[in-house]
Scaffold this motif. Sequence first.
Motif, PDB file in Angstrom:
ATOM      1  N   ASP A   1     102.897  44.303  37.447  1.00  0.00           N
ATOM      2  CA  ASP A   1     103.133  45.741  37.441  1.00  0.00           C
ATOM      3  C   ASP A   1     104.385  46.094  36.629  1.00  0.00           C
ATOM      4  OD1 ASP A   1     105.295  45.084  39.066  1.00  0.00           O
ATOM      5  OD2 ASP A   1     104.376  45.818  40.907  1.00  0.00           O
ATOM      6  N   ARG A   2     104.723  47.364  36.676  1.00  0.00           N
ATOM      7  CA  ARG A   2     105.843  47.901  35.901  1.00  0.00           C
ATOM      8  C   ARG A   2     107.156  47.199  36.247  1.00  0.00           C
ATOM      9  NH1 ARG A   2     104.366  52.380  36.838  1.00  0.00           N
ATOM     10  NH2 ARG A   2     103.467  52.882  34.815  1.00  0.00           N
TER      11      ARG A   2
ATOM     12  N   GLY B   1     109.953  48.588  31.829  1.00  0.00           N
ATOM     13  CA  GLY B   1     108.582  48.132  32.038  1.00  0.00           C
ATOM     14  C   GLY B   1     107.570  48.813  31.157  1.00  0.00           C
ATOM     15  N   ASP B   2     107.970  49.898  30.483  1.00  0.00           N
ATOM     16  CA  ASP B   2     107.078  50.658  29.604  1.00  0.00           C
ATOM     17  C   ASP B   2     107.864  51.110  28.373  1.00  0.00           C
ATOM     18  OD1 ASP B   2     104.503  51.077  31.201  1.00  0.00           O
ATOM     19  OD2 ASP B   2     106.011  51.770  32.635  1.00  0.00           O
ATOM     20  N   PRO B   3     107.173  51.536  27.313  1.00  0.00           N
ATOM     21  CA  PRO B   3     107.900  52.114  26.181  1.00  0.00           C
ATOM     22  C   PRO B   3     108.614  53.393  26.602  1.00  0.00           C
ATOM     23  CG  PRO B   3     105.613  51.604  25.592  1.00  0.00           C
ATOM     24  CD  PRO B   3     105.713  51.493  27.080  1.00  0.00           C
TER      25      PRO B   3
ATOM     26  N   ARG C   1     106.832  54.642  39.973  1.00  0.00           N
ATOM     27  CA  ARG C   1     105.490  55.110  40.375  1.00  0.00           C
ATOM     28  C   ARG C   1     104.630  55.477  39.178  1.00  0.00           C
ATOM     29  NH1 ARG C   1     108.096  59.855  43.847  1.00  0.00           N
ATOM     30  NH2 ARG C   1     108.991  60.060  41.738  1.00  0.00           N
ATOM     31  N   GLY C   2     105.238  55.520  37.984  1.00  0.00           N
ATOM     32  CA  GLY C   2     104.505  55.916  36.788  1.00  0.00           C
ATOM     33  C   GLY C   2     104.650  57.380  36.444  1.00  0.00           C
TER      34      GLY C   2
ATOM     35  N   SER D   1     116.230  60.324  38.959  1.00  0.00           N
ATOM     36  CA  SER D   1     114.815  60.289  39.323  1.00  0.00           C
ATOM     37  C   SER D   1     114.520  59.025  40.125  1.00  0.00           C
ATOM     38  CB  SER D   1     113.961  60.328  38.058  1.00  0.00           C
ATOM     39  OG  SER D   1     114.062  61.586  37.429  1.00  0.00           O
ATOM     40  N   TYR D   2     113.529  59.114  40.979  1.00  0.00           N
ATOM     41  CA  TYR D   2     113.211  58.058  41.946  1.00  0.00           C
ATOM     42  C   TYR D   2     113.161  56.676  41.291  1.00  0.00           C
ATOM     43  CZ  TYR D   2     110.392  55.146  45.036  1.00  0.00           C
ATOM     44  OH  TYR D   2     109.936  54.121  45.815  1.00  0.00           O
TER      45      TYR D   2
END
Length: 221
Positions: free
Chosen positions: A28-29, A76-78, A133-134, A195-196
Amino acid sequence: MGDGLFGNPITNSTLEGMPDYEDNKNIDRKDRARVALNMRSSEEKSVRAVQYLQTMKDQCDGELGGTLCLLYNATGDPIRYVTHYDWGNGHPGPTPYPMEIANGQWAAFLHVPLSTNKPYATGAIVYRGKDPRGVDCDWMVSWDNPTDKINNTPKAYSEVREKNHFFNSDFWRIIYNKMQSSGICYDGDKDVDNSYGCSLSVSIGSNRFPILVAVFTLQGV
């Protein structure tokens, strides 16, 4: 890979080739963020990013100075460029701001004063990424690098807020005031308004061309 980006993106495929994750079907992320954070010095990518900035620095006015900015993405993401802000007296150096930074990459750029009449290079840049959470959120790094280091010291500050938060012009005055009291280091984990699950820490040096380092990541990785 575009100018100012260093390191291979760290994706699910990267982790699947590692012993700790080869049998993990639920990468996952946070997993990608954790590996990226642990590999921030691998492939000599941080060294190459600094060398790139030193080359760019030689194209700038040594008397004015400038800020050598290094951003590392371990979310974990761009993350993608959203906007930037200058308090009336600075601009990007010889190369533009990187538009997208992959997970596991360093991004490098310069920020320099306009002229001897406006010797302060005080600016900010915002990228959009995701929380654990995305959910999309906007990550902001700011810096104040005065030419006169005798009477003024560099400062750095960061925030992670909801999507489009930094398009409200009223917030930039507040950010500037917070930056003035933040000093040369700011620990993003201590910002209860972030942010969370997000963490964005930043530090800046104190010479004529100080290096600013910001690490975008998730809490608990």
